[in-house]
Design a protein around this motif. Structure first.
Motif, PDB file in Angstrom:
ATOM      1  N   SER A   1       0.922  -1.236  -0.130  1.00 21.20           N
ATOM      2  CA  SER A   1      -0.071   0.112  -0.046  1.00 21.20           C
ATOM      3  C   SER A   1       0.862   1.038  -0.021  1.00 21.20           C
ATOM      4  O   SER A   1       0.431   2.343  -0.589  1.00 21.20           O
ATOM      5  N   LYS A   2       2.165   1.056   0.475  1.00 22.12           N
ATOM      6  CA  LYS A   2       3.027   2.241   0.313  1.00 22.12           C
ATOM      7  C   LYS A   2       3.447   2.673  -1.134  1.00 22.12           C
ATOM      8  O   LYS A   2       3.704   4.005  -1.286  1.00 22.12           O
ATOM      9  N   VAL A   3       3.323   1.800  -2.054  1.00 23.34           N
ATOM     10  CA  VAL A   3       3.773   2.110  -3.512  1.00 23.34           C
ATOM     11  C   VAL A   3       2.759   1.460  -4.279  1.00 23.34           C
ATOM     12  O   VAL A   3       3.346   0.384  -4.940  1.00 23.34           O
ATOM     13  N   PRO A   4       1.541   1.701  -4.461  1.00 25.86           N
ATOM     14  CA  PRO A   4       0.427   1.112  -5.249  1.00 25.86           C
ATOM     15  C   PRO A   4       0.411   1.087  -6.638  1.00 25.86           C
ATOM     16  O   PRO A   4      -0.412   1.536  -7.282  1.00 25.86           O
ATOM     17  N   VAL A   5       1.931   1.011  -7.255  1.00 25.97           N
ATOM     18  CA  VAL A   5       2.026   1.368  -8.591  1.00 25.97           C
ATOM     19  C   VAL A   5       2.945   0.282  -9.225  1.00 25.97           C
ATOM     20  O   VAL A   5       3.390  -0.686  -8.462  1.00 25.97           O
ATOM     21  N   MET A   6       3.241   0.112 -10.446  1.00 28.41           N
ATOM     22  CA  MET A   6       4.146  -0.590 -11.091  1.00 28.41           C
ATOM     23  C   MET A   6       5.435  -0.454 -10.576  1.00 28.41           C
ATOM     24  O   MET A   6       5.793   0.789 -10.199  1.00 28.41           O
ATOM     25  N   LEU A   7       6.130  -1.709  -9.895  1.00 27.52           N
ATOM     26  CA  LEU A   7       7.337  -1.571  -9.134  1.00 27.52           C
ATOM     27  C   LEU A   7       8.465  -1.625 -10.317  1.00 27.52           C
ATOM     28  O   LEU A   7       8.394  -2.511 -11.374  1.00 27.52           O
ATOM     29  N   HIS A   8       9.383  -0.675 -10.190  1.00 26.50           N
ATOM     30  CA  HIS A   8      10.473  -0.695 -11.257  1.00 26.50           C
ATOM     31  C   HIS A   8      11.902  -0.499 -10.184  1.00 26.50           C
ATOM     32  O   HIS A   8      12.103   0.506  -9.699  1.00 26.50           O
ATOM     33  N   GLY A   9      12.832  -1.233 -10.633  1.00 25.15           N
ATOM     34  CA  GLY A   9      14.107  -1.097  -9.850  1.00 25.15           C
ATOM     35  C   GLY A   9      15.310  -2.142 -10.274  1.00 25.15           C
ATOM     36  O   GLY A   9      15.133  -2.847 -11.252  1.00 25.15           O
ATOM     37  N   ALA A  10      15.980  -2.541  -9.145  1.00 25.16           N
ATOM     38  CA  ALA A  10      17.027  -3.326  -9.326  1.00 25.16           C
ATOM     39  C   ALA A  10      17.760  -3.878  -8.013  1.00 25.16           C
ATOM     40  O   ALA A  10      17.380  -3.411  -6.852  1.00 25.16           O
ATOM     41  N   ASP A  11      18.473  -4.890  -8.317  1.00 27.36           N
ATOM     42  CA  ASP A  11      19.657  -5.266  -6.968  1.00 27.36           C
ATOM     43  C   ASP A  11      20.490  -4.264  -6.910  1.00 27.36           C
ATOM     44  O   ASP A  11      21.163  -3.715  -7.661  1.00 27.36           O
ATOM     45  N   TYR A  12      20.518  -3.752  -5.629  1.00 31.92           N
ATOM     46  CA  TYR A  12      21.534  -2.655  -5.317  1.00 31.92           C
ATOM     47  C   TYR A  12      22.384  -2.998  -4.148  1.00 31.92           C
ATOM     48  O   TYR A  12      21.973  -3.634  -3.134  1.00 31.92           O
ATOM     49  N   ASN A  13      23.681  -3.065  -4.367  1.00 35.37           N
ATOM     50  CA  ASN A  13      24.729  -3.506  -3.554  1.00 35.37           C
ATOM     51  C   ASN A  13      25.625  -2.532  -3.112  1.00 35.37           C
ATOM     52  O   ASN A  13      26.767  -2.148  -3.367  1.00 35.37           O
ATOM     53  N   PRO A  14      25.042  -1.615  -2.185  1.00 34.57           N
ATOM     54  CA  PRO A  14      25.931  -0.377  -1.612  1.00 34.57           C
ATOM     55  C   PRO A  14      27.008  -0.449  -0.723  1.00 34.57           C
ATOM     56  O   PRO A  14      28.101   0.229  -0.723  1.00 34.57           O
ATOM     57  N   GLU A  15      27.077  -1.744  -0.141  1.00 31.04           N
ATOM     58  CA  GLU A  15      28.083  -2.349   0.481  1.00 31.04           C
ATOM     59  C   GLU A  15      29.465  -2.376  -0.192  1.00 31.04           C
ATOM     60  O   GLU A  15      30.463  -2.439   0.377  1.00 31.04           O
ATOM     61  N   GLN A  16      29.310  -2.580  -1.553  1.00 35.83           N
ATOM     62  CA  GLN A  16      30.366  -2.431  -2.423  1.00 35.83           C
ATOM     63  C   GLN A  16      30.884  -1.388  -2.671  1.00 35.83           C
ATOM     64  O   GLN A  16      32.188  -0.905  -2.974  1.00 35.83           O
ATOM     65  N   TRP A  17      30.369  -0.169  -2.341  1.00 34.93           N
ATOM     66  CA  TRP A  17      30.608   1.297  -2.749  1.00 34.93           C
ATOM     67  C   TRP A  17      30.867   2.143  -1.519  1.00 34.93           C
ATOM     68  O   TRP A  17      30.883   3.146  -1.619  1.00 34.93           O
TER      69      TRP A  17
ATOM     70  N   LEU B   1      20.511   9.087 -10.038  1.00 34.85           N
ATOM     71  CA  LEU B   1      20.052   8.590 -11.167  1.00 34.85           C
ATOM     72  C   LEU B   1      18.878   7.474 -11.028  1.00 34.85           C
ATOM     73  O   LEU B   1      18.245   7.315 -12.094  1.00 34.85           O
ATOM     74  N   MET B   2      18.687   6.998  -9.949  1.00 35.85           N
ATOM     75  CA  MET B   2      17.377   6.236  -9.739  1.00 35.85           C
ATOM     76  C   MET B   2      16.111   6.814  -9.970  1.00 35.85           C
ATOM     77  O   MET B   2      15.470   6.267 -10.732  1.00 35.85           O
ATOM     78  N   LYS B   3      16.195   8.321  -9.374  1.00 39.19           N
ATOM     79  CA  LYS B   3      14.986   8.824  -9.626  1.00 39.19           C
ATOM     80  C   LYS B   3      14.846   9.322 -11.295  1.00 39.19           C
ATOM     81  O   LYS B   3      13.797   9.282 -11.882  1.00 39.19           O
ATOM     82  N   LEU B   4      16.225   9.536 -11.942  1.00 37.69           N
ATOM     83  CA  LEU B   4      16.079   9.706 -13.324  1.00 37.69           C
ATOM     84  C   LEU B   4      15.674   8.658 -14.255  1.00 37.69           C
ATOM     85  O   LEU B   4      14.615   9.059 -15.140  1.00 37.69           O
ATOM     86  N   ALA B   5      15.734   7.498 -13.593  1.00 33.87           N
ATOM     87  CA  ALA B   5      15.627   6.215 -14.380  1.00 33.87           C
ATOM     88  C   ALA B   5      14.078   5.850 -14.201  1.00 33.87           C
ATOM     89  O   ALA B   5      13.775   4.892 -14.639  1.00 33.87           O
ATOM     90  N   GLY B   6      13.376   6.612 -13.415  1.00 29.58           N
ATOM     91  CA  GLY B   6      12.079   6.126 -12.946  1.00 29.58           C
ATOM     92  C   GLY B   6      11.983   4.786 -12.025  1.00 29.58           C
ATOM     93  O   GLY B   6      11.008   4.172 -12.077  1.00 29.58           O
ATOM     94  N   CYS B   7      13.109   4.599 -11.207  1.00 31.83           N
ATOM     95  CA  CYS B   7      13.154   3.388 -10.373  1.00 31.83           C
ATOM     96  C   CYS B   7      12.370   3.992  -8.929  1.00 31.83           C
ATOM     97  O   CYS B   7      12.746   5.071  -8.485  1.00 31.83           O
ATOM     98  N   ASN B   8      11.676   3.142  -8.475  1.00 33.41           N
ATOM     99  CA  ASN B   8      11.087   3.296  -6.985  1.00 33.41           C
ATOM    100  C   ASN B   8      11.288   2.268  -6.201  1.00 33.41           C
ATOM    101  O   ASN B   8      10.673   2.382  -5.015  1.00 33.41           O
ATOM    102  N   VAL B   9      11.897   1.171  -6.452  1.00 35.98           N
ATOM    103  CA  VAL B   9      12.217   0.252  -5.285  1.00 35.98           C
ATOM    104  C   VAL B   9      13.603  -0.556  -5.853  1.00 35.98           C
ATOM    105  O   VAL B   9      14.141  -0.507  -6.895  1.00 35.98           O
ATOM    106  N   MET B  10      14.402  -0.821  -4.697  1.00 34.76           N
ATOM    107  CA  MET B  10      15.656  -1.456  -5.083  1.00 34.76           C
ATOM    108  C   MET B  10      15.636  -2.741  -3.746  1.00 34.76           C
ATOM    109  O   MET B  10      15.141  -2.694  -2.685  1.00 34.76           O
ATOM    110  N   SER B  11      16.269  -3.946  -4.416  1.00 34.26           N
ATOM    111  CA  SER B  11      16.571  -4.945  -3.512  1.00 34.26           C
ATOM    112  C   SER B  11      18.015  -4.631  -2.856  1.00 34.26           C
ATOM    113  O   SER B  11      18.818  -4.808  -3.612  1.00 34.26           O
ATOM    114  N   VAL B  12      17.904  -4.702  -1.274  1.00 37.64           N
ATOM    115  CA  VAL B  12      19.204  -4.270  -0.825  1.00 37.64           C
ATOM    116  C   VAL B  12      19.484  -5.466   0.373  1.00 37.64           C
ATOM    117  O   VAL B  12      18.407  -6.183   0.864  1.00 37.64           O
ATOM    118  N   GLY B  13      20.745  -5.669   0.823  1.00 35.90           N
ATOM    119  CA  GLY B  13      21.132  -6.621   1.605  1.00 35.90           C
ATOM    120  C   GLY B  13      21.337  -8.038   1.054  1.00 35.90           C
ATOM    121  O   GLY B  13      21.730  -8.808   1.742  1.00 35.90           O
TER     122      GLY B  13
END
Length: 690
Positions: free
Chosen positions: A10-26, A39-51
């Protein structure tokens, strides 16, 4: 009536768009992390898989937890309108754990324990591994289960593999005791263990299959596969339990990836939402047939959607290329949009990628990503991703809509395992999955929706049920199919069906075993044909399907006798020329077809299913003739229907619509009577439901 399910969150009742994100590498590159958000916002990404695979960054030493970096990432997400699938990190354990607790490392079929390394190189039975996993998961859940950026649990990553350690051997024996009610006599009979004097006289004598031990007891092989699948599912359940209580409303998924050793239909039962990872090799298949590959991918989308009969999530795909297929070829222009929207057409409410940013080192540094090593958005791939993001943002009304089907294909994991383990007929390749695809593609080419179901699922919701190579079938499921036909259903089976029961013992009394009455035939012999051999199926003149033609057949030929069925086609040549090759049996209010040989030509299957589905009253998405390689798929909320017309043919195509009053789903404009589809093109249409 609404045919819509709630959005994933219900937090994001739209089509989900994103990627695996590995911030620990950076973490040593804070400027990279800041740029990622922009860049996530520029690409229209609204969700990332983290951890995912982050265990050592979360617990660098046993009992020492470092969550600050993840705090910063999730807080930054929340501030910028980006959400997260929070992963449990069990896919790869830290080196300190392998060093201190070697029992967590897997033992292979050769009974040698692995060294530390790779991923999913751990024992799902190990009490230590289960304890450590539950602890890190609980720490994550306690801290983040109610975080405003977190919308769901991503349990581990692509579960798979098997362990043959002493812990697993003992667990397997206990599993067998339960299955066979503590009776070795029952087990020996079920496995036909008198063969080669394999009879077991104590439970301790039973070991899992091994290259230097037992591989020829097919009942053992099959039960071991079932045990490994159940053990994996039990470990996933263990992980879910460790996080669930901290926020029971947070949905749970795990990403599946067509790993042979897990019965995904059973795994899906413990998940709130099904997700899977799709990596078709667009543009560089050996036969160069992207339409065949598109049908293969669509079939798997339908498989995962069918587990719960509601929208699924495409959790991983590549925005460009992979680094592990035989040839790393780029997606051609238009293919990223087309393949992403193909998932939506078949019931996905997301398009996710592996990965957001290419790793700088190690094995996936050249795997495709939204961001290349250049680190900016001025690339073809980034622009393709941003285009998909823009399109998905306009498809909110499609979220949660259903994908109704009147046709189903039976696809059982234990049948698949047993078919591949069978020795005889054609050891050079029985091609089970390819056989399923032949039947599926004929329906896909006509825009006929298909569910991929199990033998134990409800058959009554379908007008047509197809069972390609249903080699393993229990008496109970055979009876269920018989009742389905008697009550008015249409059923089609093929060669090499009804051969063995649930413990891989051959049915007595003649094949196709429990399907014999339903099909009205007896299969006396089955012949495997060399690749150089060719026979044919010649359709009988005046048959009830009004079909005609002479089609090449190869690889498998079943010699059958009619026991109430009528012949619709016969063999062309060899000593069985003139004998039935395609039959129809009328039983009660329904009909059952049997195809006794593997026909080569796609045109045969298209014409066969066009006739059968018309006779059964099955509707197509578009009542139009579609060019080869063009398909149409429907989603609906009960009031409106959303049609995705997709061109995988490799050529420009024209599609004539059926006059039902279409508008363009993106613009709302009226659509002309003819669609012009470019190479790798698609049209997204909307119409009123009937």
């Amino acid at each position: 009536m609404s045919l819509k399910s709630p959005a994933f969150s219900s937090k994001v009742p739209v089509m989900l768009h994103g990627a695996d994100y590995n911030p620990e590498q950076w973490l040593r590159y804070p400027e990279v992390l800041r740029e990622d958000i922009r860049l996530m916002k520029l690409a229209g990404c609204n969700v990332m898989s983290v951890g995912i695979f982050s265990w050592v960054s979360l617990e660098p030493e046993e009992g020492v937890f470092t969550f600050e970096w993840l705090d910063n990432v999730l807080n930054s997400f929340a501030e910028n309108g980006i959400y997260a699938f929070l992963a449990t990190p069990s896919g790869a354990r830290p080196a300190w754990m392998s060093e201190k607790y070697p029992e967590v490392l897997r033992v292979e079929r050769n009974r040698v324990r692995n060294l530390h390394g790779f991923r999913h190189n751990h024992c799902y039975t190990s009490p230590v591994y289960r304890e450590k996993t539950a602890l890190i998961n609980a720490k994550l859940a306690e801290r983040y289960a109610n975080h405003p950026a977190v919308i769901g649990w991503h349990i581990s990553n692509e579960f798979g593999g098997e362990c043959h350690c002493d812990l697993c051997q003992n667990a397997f024996r206990e599993w067998l005791k339960v299955k066979y009610k503590g009776s070795l006599d029952e087990l020996n009979h079920a496995w036909w263990a008198t063969f080669w004097s394999h009879t077991y006289t104590s439970w301790e004598q039973i070991d899992s299959p091994a290259p230097h031990g037992e591989t020829q007891v097919h009942g053992l092989n099959l039960d071991w596969r079932r045990f490994v699948s159940e053990r994996t599912i039990d470990f996933c359940r263990h992980e879910i339990v460790s996080v669930r209580d901290y926020n029971p409303d947070l949905p749970v998924t795990t990403n599946m990836h067509m790993i042979d050793g897990i019965d995904y239909r059973e795994l899906a039962k413990i998940l709130d939402v099904v997700s899977w990872d799709a990596y078709p090799d667009w543009g560089y298949t050996e036969d160069g047939d992207d339409a065949r590959l598109a049908a293969w991918t669509a079939m798997h989308h339908d498989l995962f959607r069918s587990f719960k009969h509601k929208p699924f999530l495409l959790m991983e795909s590549t925005p460009s290329l992979t680094n592990w297929q035989s040839v790393s070829k780029l997606k051609r222009p238009g293919m990223h949009k087309l393949s992403s929207l193909q998932a939506i057409a078949h019931g996905s409410d997301s398009v996710q990628y592996f990965q957001w940013r290419k790793s700088r080192g190690s094995s996936e540094k050249f795997h495709g990503a939204v961001l290349d090593h250049s680190g900016h958005g001025e690339t073809r791939v980034f622009k393709d991703v941003a285009e998909v993001g823009r399109i998905l943002a306009g498809l909110t009304e499609v979220v949660g809509t259903s994908t109704p089907a009147e046709t189903a294909i039976l696809y059982d994991w234990d049948n698949r395992w047993a078919v591949k383990d069978a020795q005889g007929i054609r050891n050079s390749g029985l091609k089970y999955e390819e056989t399923v695809l032949q039947h599926y593609r004929a329906l896909w080419e006509q825009g006929i929706a298909v569910d991929m179901i199990g033998s134990g699922d409800d058959l009554s919701r379908y007008k047509l049920v197809i069972a390609p190579m249903l080699y393993l079938i229990s008496e109970e499921n055979g009876q269920r199919i018989e009742q389905y036909v008697e009550q008015g259903g249409t059923f089609l089976a093929t060669y090499w069906s009804g051969v063995v029961g649930e413990t891989d013992l051959c049915h007595l009394g003649g094949f196709p075993g429990p399907l014999r009455k339903t099909l009205g035939i007896w299969a006396e012999e089955t012949e495997g044909l060399h690749s150089r051999d060719l026979n044919g199926l010649v359709l009988e003149s005046g048959n009830v399907l009004n079909l005609s033609g002479d089609y090449d057949a190869h690889e498998i030929a079943e010699l059958i006798h009619l026991e109430g069925a009528e012949a619709l086609g016969h063999y062309r040549s060899d000593f069985y020329a003139g004998r039935p090759a395609l039959t129809l049996n009328k039983l009660g209010a329904g009909e059952a077809y049997h195809l006794a040989t593997r026909v080569k030509d796609l045109a045969f299957y298209v014409e066969l299913y066009a006739a059968i589905t018309s006779k059964a009253g099955i509707t197509r998405t578009l009542e139009s003739n579609l060019p080869v390689g063009v398909t149409a798929q429907l989603r609906t909320d009960g009031e409106h229907e959303y049609i995705f017309v997709q061109n995988f043919s490799g050529d420009v195509q024209t599609v004539k619509l059926d006059g039902r009053g279409y508008t363009d789903l993106e613009s709302g404009a009226e659509v002309p009577a003819e669609l012009e589809l470019p190479v790798n093109g698609l049209a997204m249409l909307k119409r009123k439901a009937k």
